[in-house]
Scaffold this motif. Structure first.
Motif, PDB file in Angstrom:
ATOM      1  N   LEU A 122      -4.719  -6.191  -2.511  1.00 48.41           N
ATOM      2  CA  LEU A 122      -4.729  -4.856  -2.956  1.00 48.41           C
ATOM      3  C   LEU A 122      -5.116  -4.407  -4.391  1.00 48.41           C
ATOM      4  O   LEU A 122      -5.786  -3.694  -4.387  1.00 48.41           O
TER       5      LEU A 122
ATOM      6  N   THR B  71       0.731  -1.237  -0.027  1.00 43.90           N
ATOM      7  CA  THR B  71      -0.050  -0.013   0.013  1.00 43.90           C
ATOM      8  C   THR B  71       0.789   1.179  -0.080  1.00 43.90           C
ATOM      9  O   THR B  71       0.578   2.130  -0.631  1.00 43.90           O
TER      10      THR B  71
ATOM     11  N   ALA C 275      -4.846  -1.100   5.227  1.00 45.00           N
ATOM     12  CA  ALA C 275      -3.224  -0.823   5.531  1.00 45.00           C
ATOM     13  C   ALA C 275      -3.202  -0.082   6.765  1.00 45.00           C
ATOM     14  O   ALA C 275      -2.254  -0.626   7.573  1.00 45.00           O
TER      15      ALA C 275
END
Length: 108
Positions: free
Chosen positions: A78, A13, A93
């Motif tokens: 993700l 992230t 995250a």
């Protein structure tokens, strides 16, 4: 393996947020060069540091294989969340960063 998963997701992230497009879409601010460098450095450090819990849990031979699997799983999560639920990707995250110390204490 939970700690490695949390660290890998947070690392990916951070790397994602180091790009102009995703930073602007998710955080609604302009990306500075210092922030870009910090996000890239933090992301790579989290990905590299995620080797430690994987190796500690399963040894070098199996730990590296599990670390690669965790890398793929966190990247897949993700990639699947970003187009459809970008705010959820950011929330996860943040939660992974908050839960990492708890997972580290459970590891030892």
């Amino acid at each position: 393996m939970l700690l490695a998963l949390l660290m890998c997701y947070a690392g990916f992230t951070a790397l994602c947020l180091s790009t102009d497009r995703h930073h602007g879409e998710l955080l609604h601010s302009k990306l500075t060069s210092k922030r870009r460098l910090g996000l890239r450095l933090g992301g790579w450090l989290l990905l590299i540091a995620a080797i430690w819990p994987a190796v500690l849990a399963a040894g070098w031979s199996q730990g590296l294989v599990e670390w690669c699997a965790v890398l793929m799983l966190s990247a897949l999560l993700l990639v699947l969340l970003l187009p459809y639920r970008p705010r959820l990707a950011l929330i996860l995250a943040g939660l992974s960063l908050l839960a990492s110390p708890v997972a580290a204490l459970a590891l030892s």
